[in-house]
Motif scaffolding. Structure first.
Motif, mmCIF file in Angstrom:
data_model
loop_
_atom_site.group_PDB
_atom_site.id
_atom_site.type_symbol
_atom_site.label_atom_id
_atom_site.label_comp_id
_atom_site.label_asym_id
_atom_site.label_seq_id
_atom_site.Cartn_x
_atom_site.Cartn_y
_atom_site.Cartn_z
ATOM 1 N N LEU A 36 0.843 -1.098 -0.170
ATOM 2 C CA LEU A 36 -0.123 -0.007 -0.071
ATOM 3 C C LEU A 36 0.616 1.254 -0.006
ATOM 4 N N PRO A 37 0.489 2.355 -0.380
ATOM 5 C CA PRO A 37 1.061 3.782 -0.284
ATOM 6 C C PRO A 37 1.201 4.070 1.064
ATOM 7 N N TYR A 38 0.421 3.300 1.878
ATOM 8 C CA TYR A 38 0.757 3.559 3.424
ATOM 9 C C TYR A 38 0.723 2.547 4.229
ATOM 10 N N SER A 39 1.396 2.518 5.221
ATOM 11 C CA SER A 39 1.398 1.515 6.355
ATOM 12 C C SER A 39 0.769 1.781 7.769
ATOM 13 N N ILE A 40 0.353 0.683 8.277
ATOM 14 C CA ILE A 40 -0.610 0.967 9.499
ATOM 15 C C ILE A 40 0.154 -0.104 10.535
ATOM 16 N N ILE A 41 0.690 0.243 11.597
ATOM 17 C CA ILE A 41 1.236 -0.619 12.744
ATOM 18 C C ILE A 41 0.252 -0.493 13.914
#
Length: 404
Positions: A36-41
């Motif tokens: 994805l163009p962004y990542s979430i943790i």
């Protein structure tokens, strides 16, 4: 001219398909963040349940009043706006847990105190500069309540992509919505026996087939992952079709479970029987069985002719059979287009080598011809022409060598 029209038609078809896919696409799971163009943790809280790592899960007998954090990172070189919203958990008519902002006619929560939207708050959006990382906090305030409250948080961006073809004047812009959903579960206790009830069965005519809807209500505040439903449909004592399907249930939910009428025809006004059992395993490992038997009939205004059932597969709102056919058709078109493109490039390179008789142009042409399929007739023809070019180049080199 024909090639130009084909290219424009292909690009137009591709644009329409991508837009259609963005409208019906299913949420992207957390495991796909690396694409994805962004990542979430997720930042798991100290009271995170030790045996759960796929989503936020907290067990507390006295309720929960705390913040949950997520780290968002922009993986692109452009500014990104990430929109966020709280979702409730519903039981889908297809037998899975789905996360949505509101109920539908076929999926609902039967008690408002089990709606996650009532207890969680999150900013509507956050802006990330190129490469920036920010922490988003979610406020959760759930009082002491029986069983489990389940919901989710959706992170969404609208990705714009402008593309230009090799042909002059052909451009298009795509907007693709990308969703990432993380589940949140808060439990006061997991040790409850599930209670189900079954409503009156009805026939739901779809676009290309008939769905038999069995209303199933879970009256318990439990998350059930390991249920199975066995059923059969009979008519005048004759078994028409049967199936077994695994199911998952969100707490305190009702769903109109969808059963495709998997027979060649359905007769109006005549009585059919749906009979079966729902089994699930509780937290102690004990199996429970609840049986059901319901009569139903299909009635429609107008003629009483028998209705032919044209499709025997279950309907899925996110991936219908039409989309799979379009996808296959699109894939074949793309492969055909790419093959023709390679052949055209190789042919032009061979033509240039024939005109110049230079080693450099010959080597480029040979490289492009080698990339063609070994079973391609076009490759065989171009290779014969290249062999002639090679001989001509060798003859020119011999003629130009100084004589002793």
């Amino acid at each position: 001219m024909k090639k130009r029209k084909f290219g424009r038609w292909l690009l137009s078809f591709f644009a329409v398909f991508m837009i259609l896919g963005s409208l019906i696409g299913s949420p992207v799971s957390a495991a796909e963040n690396n694409r994805l163009p962004y990542s979430i943790i997720p930042v798991f809280p100290e009271n995170q349940d030790k045996d759960v790592s796929q989503y936020i899960s907290i067990t507390s007998k006295n309720g929960v009043n705390q913040q949950i954090s997520f780290q968002l990172a922009n993986n692109t070189k452009a500014k990104q706006q990430v929109n966020m919203k709280i979702l409730n958990a519903y039981t889908s008519p297809n037998g899975i847990i789905q996360y949505e902002t509101k109920k539908t006619e076929d999926a609902m929560i039967i008690a408002k105190e089990y709606e996650m939207k009532k207890y969680a708050k999150i900013p509507k959006s956050i802006t990330l500069n190129a490469g920036q990382v920010k922490t988003v906090k979610v406020d959760i305030d759930i009082p002491k309540i029986k069983g489990s409250v389940l919901g989710g948080i959706a992170f969404q961006i609208t990705e714009k992509d402008s593309q230009e073809s090799n042909k002059k004047g052909v451009t298009f812009s795509l907007k693709n919505k990308i969703n990432t959903i993380y589940g949140i579960a808060v439990h006061s206790s997991k040790n409850h026996k599930a209670k189900f009830s079954f409503g009156d069965v009805f026939v739901d005519p779809m676009a290309t087939y008939y769905a038999v809807r069995l209303p199933i209500t879970l009256h318990s505040p439990l998350i059930i992952h390991n249920a199975n439903i066995n059923y059969k449909v009979s008519h005048k004592g004759k078994k028409l079709f049967f199936a077994k399907k695994s199911m998952k249930f969100a707490p305190m939910t009702k769903t109109n479970f969808s059963i495709p009428f998997d027979y060649k025809e359905i007769k109006q006004g005549e009585i059919y029987t749906l009979k079966g059992e729902l089994t699930y395993t509780d937290s102690s490992g004990k199996e429970h069985i609840q049986k059901f038997e319901k009569d139903f009939k299909y009635e429609k205004d107008g003629t009483t002719n028998n209705i032919k059932n044209m499709l025997k597969a279950p309907f899925d709102n996110s991936h219908s059979w039409i989309i799979y056919i379009l996808l296959l058709f699109l894939l074949l078109l793309i492969l055909f287009y790419l093959r023709k493109k390679k052949e055209n490039e190789a042919e032009k390179a061979v033509e240039l080598a024939e005109e110049t008789l230079l080693n450099k142009d010959y080597e480029i042409a040979q490289l492009l011809v080698n990339k063609l399929s070994k079973r391609s007739k076009q490759r065989e023809i171009l290779q014969i022409r290249l062999n002639a070019v090679r001989e001509a180049i060798q003859n020119n080199q011999i003629d130009s060598e100084p004589q002793n």
